[in-house]
Scaffold this motif. Structure first.
Motif: not given
Lengths: 64, 128
Positions: B69-72, B77-78, B85-86, B106-107
């Motif tokens: 779940t952390t990876i997801i 976030i990414a 940003a784009e 940071i997050l």
């Protein structure tokens, strides 16, 4: 949802720019500014609604 | 075939955005934002299927669910920080785009911290 949303926004954008030119040529700069702002606000409202949908989808999908 | 839909939508939106860029630059930026949202909506179903597949594999290999779940979350976030940003960079505001990416990094580090700690503890135990 989809292509017609883009066409709706494009139609509003073109309409506002034509109206803007029309009003500037006829000497009413203030009305031209107001119509530009009105068009911008209408498009902004539609965009904000879609962006909130996107954020909700991402929130549920990635469990953020 | 979704890919044809996506490419067609992107091309049409790009042309419309160029048409409006000279007269009303703010509306052309909003068209690029809305196109991004629509394309994400088109692929959202497949994306959730991929994420469920990832979880299924993790359960089969019996990895602790917290890591998956952390990876997801990190992927989410990414994706969102890259999206924002784009759009800002497209509008010419590269400074704001850099700040959004900075906050995203940071997050992500904050989100990944427990995993890094768990890895270090594991290493300490293994090494004599």
């Amino acid at each position: 949802m989809g292509i017609e949303l883009i066409f709706k926004i494009a139609a509003i954008g073109i309409l506002v720019s034509v109206l803007n030119q029309l009003l500037i040529r006829s000497g009413r700069e203030e009305q031209a500014m107001l119509t530009t702002l009105a068009g911008l606000i209408v498009v902004l409202l539609m965009i904000v609604k879609e962006i909130s949908n996107l954020f909700d989808t991402v929130k549920t999908m990635f469990r953020l | 075939m979704e890919i044809l839909q996506v490419v067609g939508l992107g091309l049409v939106a790009t042309i419309i955005s160029i048409v409006l860029k000279s007269q009303r630059p703010e509306i052309s930026i909003q068209i690029s934002i809305i196109t991004g949202v629509i394309i994400f909506a088109l692929v959202a179903a497949n994306l959730s299927a991929v994420l469920k597949l990832l979880e299924g594999i993790a359960n089969k290999v019996d990895i602790d669910l917290v890591y998956v779940t952390t990876i997801i979350k990190i992927i989410g976030i990414a994706y969102i920080s890259e999206f924002g940003a784009e759009v800002c960079r497209d509008a010419g505001e590269s400074a704001i785009a850099a700040k959004i990416e900075f906050a995203g990094k940071i997050l992500i580090i904050v989100m990944a911290a427990p995993i890094i700690l768990a890895l270090l503890n594991l290493l300490v135990e293994i090494l004599p």
